[in-house]
Each structure stands twice: as C-alpha cells, then as structure tokens.
Design a protein around this motif. Sequence first.
Motif, mmCIF file in Angstrom:
data_model
loop_
_atom_site.group_PDB
_atom_site.id
_atom_site.type_symbol
_atom_site.label_atom_id
_atom_site.label_comp_id
_atom_site.label_asym_id
_atom_site.label_seq_id
_atom_site.Cartn_x
_atom_site.Cartn_y
_atom_site.Cartn_z
ATOM 1 N N MET A 81 -4.671 2.888 8.742
ATOM 2 C CA MET A 81 -3.633 3.522 7.966
ATOM 3 C C MET A 81 -2.460 3.823 8.893
ATOM 4 O O MET A 81 -2.626 4.426 9.942
ATOM 5 N N ALA A 82 -1.272 3.399 8.510
ATOM 6 C CA ALA A 82 -0.057 3.647 9.289
ATOM 7 C C ALA A 82 0.580 4.951 8.851
ATOM 8 O O ALA A 82 0.422 5.412 7.720
ATOM 9 N N ARG A 83 1.303 5.524 9.787
ATOM 10 C CA ARG A 83 1.974 6.780 9.492
ATOM 11 C C ARG A 83 3.447 6.608 9.847
ATOM 12 O O ARG A 83 3.785 6.065 10.887
ATOM 13 N N ARG A 84 4.321 7.078 8.988
ATOM 14 C CA ARG A 84 5.751 6.988 9.210
ATOM 15 C C ARG A 84 6.372 8.357 8.982
ATOM 16 O O ARG A 84 6.104 9.007 7.980
ATOM 17 N N GLU A 85 7.159 8.782 9.952
ATOM 18 C CA GLU A 85 7.871 10.045 9.794
ATOM 19 C C GLU A 85 9.315 9.737 9.426
ATOM 20 O O GLU A 85 9.942 8.873 10.024
#
Length: 110
Positions: free
Chosen positions: A1-5
């Motif tokens: 799972m990728a995370r983007r801020e």
Amino acid sequence: MARREITQYFDDLDDTPLEEHQLHVVRFSYEGSDYILDLSEENAEKFREMVHPYLEVARKVTPTRGGSADSRTPVNSRDVRRWALEKGLKVANRGKIPFEIIEAYQKAHA
C-alpha cells in the motif's frame, strides 16, 4: 500500500484555499517577535499597502559582523567622537552621543 501526503495551503487572513503558485509567504517582525503569514496575492498586497507608510519612515536594521546595527550595539564612544569630529559633526566631549551620530558611525564602519 502506497502512502501520499498532500499539503494544502490556506490564506491565513480569510481561509481561502491556495494553490502553491498562489501562495505569498510574508515574514515580518514586531516588538521583538517574528511572524509569518501565508497569504493570497490580494491579501499580501493589502498588507504591503498597510505597512508602507511605516516602512517609509522606519530605520532599517542591517546586519553587521557582530549582530544587528541598532542603538544597543556597543560602540567605543571615544572612537565615535573622534570620527564625528573628523567629519565635522557636532558632538559633546562628554555625555550621551546622539543616536544619529552612532548610526552614521556604524554605517560608515559596516
């Protein structure tokens, strides 16, 4: 799972959302405290217009080797008096040296 801020900017004055290219960061100091504002171009211009009359008559503090050049920067009064006399400025042999003379001395030796 990728995370983007994601960073979202808002105008500090009216809470309007701003894109990064619309953001104007305004930094200023007042009575010894530093402040920062995120503003739209319109509100940044209003701020500039509001402080402009004060900036026109204010003395700008310029950094020197030992810190800031203001009335609290220590100077050798004997050197200031000697310099002032050489420049033809009126300065008493004793007592407080006028701020304008100290400021001119500091500017000449910055």
